[in-house]
Each structure stands twice: as structure tokens, then as C-alpha cells.
Design a protein around this motif. Structure first.
Motif, mmCIF file in Angstrom:
data_model
loop_
_atom_site.group_PDB
_atom_site.id
_atom_site.type_symbol
_atom_site.label_atom_id
_atom_site.label_comp_id
_atom_site.label_asym_id
_atom_site.label_seq_id
_atom_site.Cartn_x
_atom_site.Cartn_y
_atom_site.Cartn_z
ATOM 1 N N UNK A 49 33.836 35.563 18.008
ATOM 2 C CA UNK A 49 34.399 35.512 19.358
ATOM 3 C C UNK A 49 33.507 36.265 20.330
ATOM 4 N N UNK A 50 32.937 37.395 19.884
ATOM 5 C CA UNK A 50 32.013 38.147 20.730
ATOM 6 C C UNK A 50 30.794 37.291 21.068
ATOM 7 N N UNK A 51 30.271 36.595 20.062
ATOM 8 C CA UNK A 51 29.098 35.743 20.267
ATOM 9 C C UNK A 51 29.381 34.680 21.315
ATOM 10 N N UNK A 52 30.521 34.020 21.198
ATOM 11 C CA UNK A 52 30.860 32.952 22.148
ATOM 12 C C UNK A 52 31.065 33.506 23.547
ATOM 13 N N UNK A 53 31.713 34.659 23.662
ATOM 14 C CA UNK A 53 31.959 35.255 24.980
ATOM 15 C C UNK A 53 30.646 35.611 25.657
ATOM 16 N N UNK A 54 29.738 36.225 24.908
ATOM 17 C CA UNK A 54 28.448 36.639 25.462
ATOM 18 C C UNK A 54 27.626 35.433 25.894
ATOM 19 N N UNK A 55 27.555 34.428 25.035
ATOM 20 C CA UNK A 55 26.754 33.247 25.363
ATOM 21 C C UNK A 55 27.320 32.504 26.561
ATOM 22 N N UNK A 56 28.645 32.463 26.667
ATOM 23 C CA UNK A 56 29.272 31.789 27.804
ATOM 24 C C UNK A 56 29.034 32.563 29.096
ATOM 25 N N UNK A 64 19.547 30.852 34.227
ATOM 26 C CA UNK A 64 19.489 31.046 32.778
ATOM 27 C C UNK A 64 19.397 29.691 32.086
ATOM 28 N N UNK A 65 18.338 29.509 31.305
ATOM 29 C CA UNK A 65 18.152 28.274 30.548
ATOM 30 C C UNK A 65 19.014 28.260 29.293
ATOM 31 N N UNK A 66 19.038 29.373 28.576
ATOM 32 C CA UNK A 66 19.828 29.463 27.351
ATOM 33 C C UNK A 66 20.076 30.918 27.026
ATOM 34 N N UNK A 67 21.166 31.167 26.311
ATOM 35 C CA UNK A 67 21.492 32.505 25.821
ATOM 36 C C UNK A 67 21.962 32.360 24.384
ATOM 37 N N UNK A 68 21.359 33.111 23.483
ATOM 38 C CA UNK A 68 21.692 33.005 22.071
ATOM 39 C C UNK A 68 21.937 34.405 21.514
ATOM 40 N N UNK A 69 23.125 34.640 20.991
ATOM 41 C CA UNK A 69 23.487 35.932 20.422
ATOM 42 C C UNK A 69 23.292 35.904 18.914
ATOM 43 N N UNK A 70 22.774 36.985 18.371
ATOM 44 C CA UNK A 70 22.552 37.127 16.935
ATOM 45 C C UNK A 70 23.496 38.199 16.415
ATOM 46 N N UNK A 71 24.496 37.771 15.634
ATOM 47 C CA UNK A 71 25.530 38.683 15.150
ATOM 48 C C UNK A 71 24.953 39.719 14.198
ATOM 49 N N UNK A 72 24.045 39.303 13.313
ATOM 50 C CA UNK A 72 23.489 40.237 12.332
ATOM 51 C C UNK A 72 22.618 41.293 12.997
ATOM 52 N N UNK A 73 21.724 40.868 13.893
ATOM 53 C CA UNK A 73 20.799 41.794 14.541
ATOM 54 C C UNK A 73 21.413 42.495 15.741
#
Length: 755
Positions: A49-56, A64-73
């Protein structure tokens, strides 16, 4: 590595709150024309859910062309248009409830989260065991006064443990609610607090039932799952950290007056002269200009035998100088080095959004609203059916807990992380987690010949019989290309004086060769049919021709050596149901000889566009194509294929275009990667099935009131542990067999085949 841009993570540490536009620009790197990339550290990412919120949130910013969150890193990579200045990344994330700062490799150290989880787990375990002992006495039929006393003692033990261990979930859930969103910790926190609050009410009212044991044991089992999840992701980060530790912090640079100045690695630029002592690591990609030594190149090639480094040799950042002092000339910045590229690839391996992961993400996105509605309807239903408030709340709490989609959220990424680690340990770098899924689908492989099936270091044949002036001229041209034949020419002319010819302009045409101007003369070095004005004037069976104004000067033949295990590689691929063919720009004779040795069909003399056309033709016929190539001329085909691989010796453009890069000489990396990818796909499907089956079975049971909150917590944590344990089975995939002896294709055989 110009096509890859400069490296992430090689920036100064910059505080989030004061990250000005100038600081963001300094920390960003150019990745394409008009596009820059910024890497942010977001320590509070902990679920899908954090990943989706951040990317959105970041994806909605202008530019912004793209935003990609890395949960592990715990990283976010943002690509943005550089013409309008950097968007307000940090401020946007702060409004969404996430503290962020510009990423710095040096600050990417242990954040203490694992220690906090283990302490919370220990406290919850201690408290739950003691409360459970008191509960056993109550269940055994204690008198009302004893029961009330034990309820009060249970509350006294559970309250501080709940406050300390539960803050892992409460803190995250409150942060989400405060910013108008939900995550999986919201219903967990709600379930735990409701169970505890209901137990306090029962204790104060001298009621017969209290669930302190369930509330604190629930935390204990939830923390087991959370700790295992964190440990698995931390293992993925350790691989990156181990590479970061190989990066030199600085080096001694020779100034114009001959003095030496120690400079941080970020300040070393191409053209600088560097002195390197024995025992020091190479700071940036460079060439040896003076000295003779041996290098530990296991990082690059996976080979344990030291490599001799003499004048003219190319050395990679991170390799270790073993025996003697060297003087190097930098050829790339630290941020564009091979080591920096490896670090970026490792960091990106878990970020890919494969088809399975997108399904899991969409399902998890529906989780919060669905589970709250399900719990509320369950509460209403039981209140209407029985009128028992205590029972209705208990069942609703069980529904809240048991429907946590932890298993679904772990089903795909945990397998991708382990698969990427498995490949990395075998010398195969993965650029994107989705590449692993695409690799599992391939049913056809196209190999380039020179530098891919054959050694990246061919040898010039009969160099002593070639006119020295022509050889020196060809070598002067070849210095400007990384093609294996060019490198062979440079090596053959290493002992000769430099050519007196001064070139005005040099260009390289992918798949054809080099062209240079010297006054009114135009020199070409490359495919004879391209270098000559009249192809009919080709002399002999040379693979490379040197021409002046379209007229023949001399030709060069090379001795190719098949890569170790090339024949075994092809056989293993064919045994796995994959069709194999060679598509090469080289002449028919040499290509046909290699194809005959491997027993595969081939196409020779093809241009880069024709390679792409062949891939498209196979794709149109329903095939999923893996392209394996190394040259500048292979880059279009690498990009056009379903997925692609390149050796570490490939050109910068080739490595950037490929989805996988294998570091070792053996081509067995190809069937091994396919095997791991297919096994990963199988385990992902199993994990998805396990996660769905768990919810299909568990949720109705919980709604029917057949599960207590404690059993719900055990079931939910158990499903996560089961998914992780199933993913760990990927480590059992058999590796590559021992390498076979190398095969050499002699010059005589090439000439005979050409005739």
C-alpha cells in the motif's frame, strides 16, 4: 556507460527538508534526452500500500515521467523532464505521510529496523507466554475471585507489552490515517486494540471472558511474519551493500606538474591519470598506461585466477590490484563505471512489475475497504442473529485479522528477490524483476556469433605477414571501437610505433565498421562489402578490410575460439524445448563453421535492421525470442526481443539494452537463467494459489464464528510463512555443470570454409 547515465547513490548526503532545486539537480543523473533521474530514500516504506501511495503521489506531479518504489531497498526512483526544473518530490511525499531524503550510498546502512522488530518480538513473546499461563488457570475453572485477579494481572502484563510491541503497527496505521489513506496495519491495529479494549471492559465489569492472551499473542504472531518479511528483504539489500563496499572512496591523481593529489572518486573524470598501488581497488573504469600487475577480477568475470594487467589493458572499477603499481587513465566517471551499473541493476531487480505482481498489487489495493466492510457486515449480522455484542465483536475482530493479505503481497516479490539473488550468485545480473517472468516464457533463442558464441578476444592471424604501416593505421582506427576484432587489431599492433596518420573525424556505423577522414582521404575499417566502393574487388576471405577512398589496402583474418561450454549450452537449451539459431553480421564461412560445430541453423551477413526483422518474424509466428548478443550492432535486436542477455564484455550500449548481463565466460549462464526463471514462475503460481486458497477457506470460516482472534493471527502469519518457505525452494535449483574444455576454430578451417 554513456547510455546508462551516471550512477545512483554516488551523491552527497542531503537533508530532506532543505533539498533545494540545486541539490536535487546535483544528486540526479541524465538517463535520456531531456530526462533526469533522482533517487530518494524513503525509510518508512513497509508494504504494498505504501508503494502504491508513493507512486501515485509522485506520478501525479507535473513533469514526472515515472515513479517506481522499491520495497526491499526502501528507495524511490523518479524520472522527470529536466526542462522545467525538478518537481517537489520531498514535499509531496511529506504531505502523503512519508519522510524522504536524497539517497546516498554511504547512508544506506542498517537502519535499526530489524533490531526494533526483534526486541518487539521478544517482548510480545515473553508477555504472551505469561498471559497464556494465567489464562490456562482461568480455563481450568478458577473461582470468580481468582478469575478476576488473573484478568487484572493479565492486563498489567499485556498493557506495556502492547504499547511497546504494538507500536510497530500502531505508528504505521496512524500515519496512514492521518494523511487520509489506509494500509494493512490499520485493520491489524484496529483488531488488536478492539480485542484489548473489550478485554479491559470485561475485566472492569467482572465478566467471565477476556482476550488479553489473544491480543498479545496476536501481536506475537504478526511480528513473526513481519520480521521474516524484513529479513528476506534485508538479504536482498545485502547483495547491493556488498558491491558498494567494493567501490574505492578516492585515488591519487597525477597533476600537470607531476604532483599527486588525492581526490574523492566523484571528482575523477575521464582523461585523468591515476596512480594505483598494490592492494588498492580500481576507483573508476580505466586503461593501463604504465606498469605491470595482476588483478583480482572475480567481481567482473567470476574467475578466481588473477588477470594480468599490462599497458593498454582495460580495468574495471572495483577490481583489486594485487602485485604491482599501475598508472591508469580514467575512461569513465565513477557514476558511469561498470561497478555502478552492477549496483543499479541489483537495486532494480526487485522493482519490476510483472503480470503476476500487478495482479497481486490490484488485489491488495482492494484489501482495506473490502476487509473493513466484511468485518462490519459480520458484526451487524451476528448482532441481528444473536444480539450478543461480545460475540459479535469477537468474530468481527477475527475477520479483520484473518483477511490480512500478507501472503498475497509476498507471493510474487519474495520469489523475484530470491530468483535475482540466485542469478547474482551465478554471475548473472538482472535489470528488472519483470525480465525474469519474460525469460520464463521464451521458446526461441537467437545468438550473435562474434563475442557471444565465440570468445570476446579473437586473435589476428598471420600478423607478421601484414604490412606494418597498414596494421598501425588499422590499429589507430580500431582504438575507437570496442568490437572484438578491433581489440584484436590493437593488441596485434601493441609493439609497433603509432601510425603517423592524424584523423580529422571518426565515426562508427553499427554492424559495418569505422570510417575516418584524414584530409582528403577517407579510410574505412570493417565489413569488406561496406568498406569497398566495389564489392567485386574483395581480396581473399578476410573478415575485416582496410580501405582508402573505397580502394583495397589490406584484409585481416581472425582466429575465433568458442566460448567455454558453448556446445553444452546449445544442447541444454534444445533439451528444454527451445529452438536455437545464429544470426550474425559476419561472413558466411566463419558463421557456417560455428553453426556446424553447434548443430544449429544460421543466417550470416545480416545488418542490425535485418536482425530486428528476424526477431519480429519469429514473434509474428508466435515465438517468444531471447536475444543473446554483445555488440553495438546487436543493441536494436536486444531491445526488440521478448527479453535479452549480454556478456559483461559487451559494448556499453549492448549491456544497457539487455535485460540480463552475465559476468562469467561460460555460456551456461543462458540455460541456467532460463531454468531459474521457469522455476520462479512455477513457484509464483503456487504462491498465488496458496494465497487465494487461504482467503477462500479462512474468511468464510471466520465469518461463521469458528475462529478466535488468536487462531486468526496464527493462520494469517502461517500463510505468510508458508509462502516464504515455498519461495525458498528456488535455492534448490541445480546449477551449471562443470565447464567443458574450450573449442578453437582455427584460421585454416575458417579459410577452408570460406572457400
Amino acid at each position: 556507460m554513456g547510455c546508462c547515465g551516471s550512477g545512483a547513490g554516488l551523491t552527497a548526503t542531503l537533508p530532506a527538508a532543505r533539498a533545494s532545486n540545486e541539490e536535487v539537480l546535483l544528486a540526479s543523473r541524465v538517463v535520456a534526452d531531456g530526462i533526469r533521474q533522482t533517487d530518494l530514500a524513503v525509510p518508512t516504506i513497509h508494504c504494498g500500500a505504501c508503494v502504491r501511495t508513493i507512486e501515485k503521489a509522485l506520478g501525479g506531479l507535473v513533469g514526472v515521467e515515472s515513479a517506481r518504489a522499491n520495497l526491499s531497498a526502501k528507495r524511490v526512483t523518479v524520472r522527470w523532464q529536466s526542462n522545467g526544473g525538478p518537481p517537489p518530490f520531498v514535499e509531496t511525499l511529506k504531505r502523503a505521510g512519508f519522510e524522504a531524503h536524497l539517497f546516498d550510498v554511504e547512508s544506506d546502512k542498517d537502519d535499526g529496523a530489524l533490531s526494533e522488530l526483534i526486541r518487539a518480538l521478544a517482548v510480545a513473546g515473553f508477555a504472551s507466554s505469561n498471559v497464556m499461563l494465567l489464562s490456562v488457570s482461568i480455563w481450568s475453572g478458577a473461582e470468580a475471585e481468582t478469575r478476576d485477579l488473573f484478568h487484572w494481572l493479565s492486563m498489567i502484563i499485556a498493557l506495556p507489552a502492547l504499547a511497546y510491541s504494538g507500536r510497530i503497527f500502531f505508528r504505521s496505521g496512524w500515519r496512514a490515517l492521518r494523511h487520509g489513506r489506509t494500509n494493512m496495519d490499520v485493520p491489524i491495529s484496529l483488531g488488536v486494540l478492539l480485542a484489548f479494549g473489550m478485554s479491559v471492559y470485561e475485566t472492569v465489569q467482572h465478566g467471565p471472558h477476556a482476550y488479553f492472551d489473544a491480543a498479545i499473542s496476536l501481536l506475537f504472531f504478526l511480528l513473526i511474519g513481519r520480521t521474516l518479511d524484513y529479513m528476506m528483504r534485508e538479504r536482498a539489500r545485502q547483495a547491493v551493500r556488498s558491491l558498494v563496499r567494493l567501490a574505492a572512496r578516492g585515488a591519487f591523481v597525477v597533476q600537470a606538474d607531476g604532483t599527486q593529489v588525492y581526490l574523492p572518486v566523484e571528482e575523477i573524470v575521464p582523461g585523468m591519470s591515476i596512480t594505483l598501488g598494490a592492494g588498492e581497488r580500481v576507483p573508476v573504469d580505466a586503461t593501463v598506461s604504465k606498469g605491470d600487475s595482476e588483478l583480482d577480477v572475480s567481481l567482473v568475470s567470476g574467475e578466481s585466477v588473477p588477470l594480468r594487467a599490462t599497458v593498454g589493458a582495460t580495468v574495471r572499477a572495483g577490481t583489486l590490484n594485487l602485485t604491482g603499481p599501475l598508472t591508469l587513465v580514467a575512461t569513465a566517471k565513477a557514476s558511469s563505471s561498470f561497478l555502478a551499473e552492477m549496483i543499479r541493476m541489483m537495486e532494480a531487480a526487485e522493482q519490476g512489475r510483472s503480470g503476476y505482481r500487478r495482479i497481486a498489487d490490484r488485489a491488495a489495493a482492494l484489501y482495506a475497504p473490502v476487509v473493513h466492510v466484511a468485518a462490519f457486515l459480520t458484526f451487524i449480522g451476528w448482532m441481528v442473529a444473536t444480539g450478543d455484542l461480545h460475540n459479535a465483536i469477537t468474530i468481527a475482530i477475527a475477520v479483520l485479522i484473518i483477511t490480512c493479505p500478507c501472503a498475497l503481497g509476498l507471493a510474487v516479490p519474495i520469489v523475484q528477490v530470491i530468483a535475482a539473488q540466485r542469478l547474482f550468485k551465478n554471475g548473472i545480473m538482472v535489470k528488472d524483476g519483470s525480465s525474469i517472468e519474460r525469460l520464463a516464457e521464451i521458446d526461441a533463442v537467437i545468438f550473435d556469433k562474434t563475442g557471444t558464441l565465440t570468445s570476446a578476444a579473437p586473435r589476428l592471424v598471420s600478423a607478421e605477414h601484414i604490412d606494418s604501416a597498414s596494421l598501425k593505421l588499422a590499429a589507430a582506427l580500431a582504438l575507437h571501437s570496442r568490437h572484438p576484432y578491433s581489440q584484436a587489431l590493437v593488441e596485434a599492433a601493441a609493439g609497433l610505433t603509432p601510425s603517423p596518420v592524424v584523423f580529422d573525424d571518426i565515426t562508427e556505423q553499427a554492424g559495418f565498421g569505422l570510417q575516418a577522414k584524414a584530409g582528403a582521404k577517407v579510410y574505412r575499417l570493417g565489413k569488406p562489402s561496406w568498406a569497398l566502393a566495389s564489392p567485386e574487388s574483395i581480396v581473399g576471405a578476410a573478415s575485416v578490410a582496410l580501405t582508402q577512398n573505397g580502394q583495397w589496402m589490406t584484409g585481416f583474418c581472425f582466429e575465433d575460439k568458442l566460448r567455454t561450454d558453448a556446445a553444452v549450452t546449445v544442447a541444454k537449451l534444445q533439451q528444454s524445448g527451445v529452438r536455437v539459431e545464429i544470426v550474425s553480421g559476419d561472413r558466411k564461412g566463419p558463421v557456417g563453421l560455428v553453426a556446424a560445430a553447434l548443430g544449429v541453423p544460421y543466417r550470416s551477413g545480416v545488418t542490425p535492421n535485418e536482425k530486428v526483422a528476424r526477431i519480429k518474424s519469429l514473434s509474428a509466428a508466435g515465438h517468444k525470442v531471447l536475444m543473446v548478443g554483445d555488440g553495438l550492432n546487436d543493441a536494436p535486436a536486444l531491445g526488440a526481443a521478448h527479453t535479452s542477455m549480454a556478456p559483461a564484455s559487451a559494448s556499453d550500449v549492448g549491456r544497457c539494452a539487455a535485460d540480463f548481463v552475465f559476468l562469467r565466460q561460460s555460456l551456461l549462464a543462458v540455460p541456467l537463467a532460463v531454468s531459474v526463471a521457469r522455476e520462479a514462475r512455477r513457484l509464483i503460481r503456487q504462491n498465488m494459489a496458496l494465497a487465494v486458497a487461504y482467503n477462500v477457506v479462512a474468511v468464510p470460516i471466520a465469518i461463521m464464528g469458528l475462529v478466535t482472534p488468536l487462531i486468526a493471527a496464527i493462520a494469517m502469519s502461517g500463510s505468510s510463512i508458508l509462502v516464504v518457505a515455498n519461495a525458498l525452494r528456488l535455492k534448490g535449483v541445480e546449477g551449471s555443470p562443470a565447464s567443458a574444455a574450450p573449442n578453437t576454430i582455427s584460421a585454416a578451417a575458417i579459410l577452408e570454409a570460406a572457400e
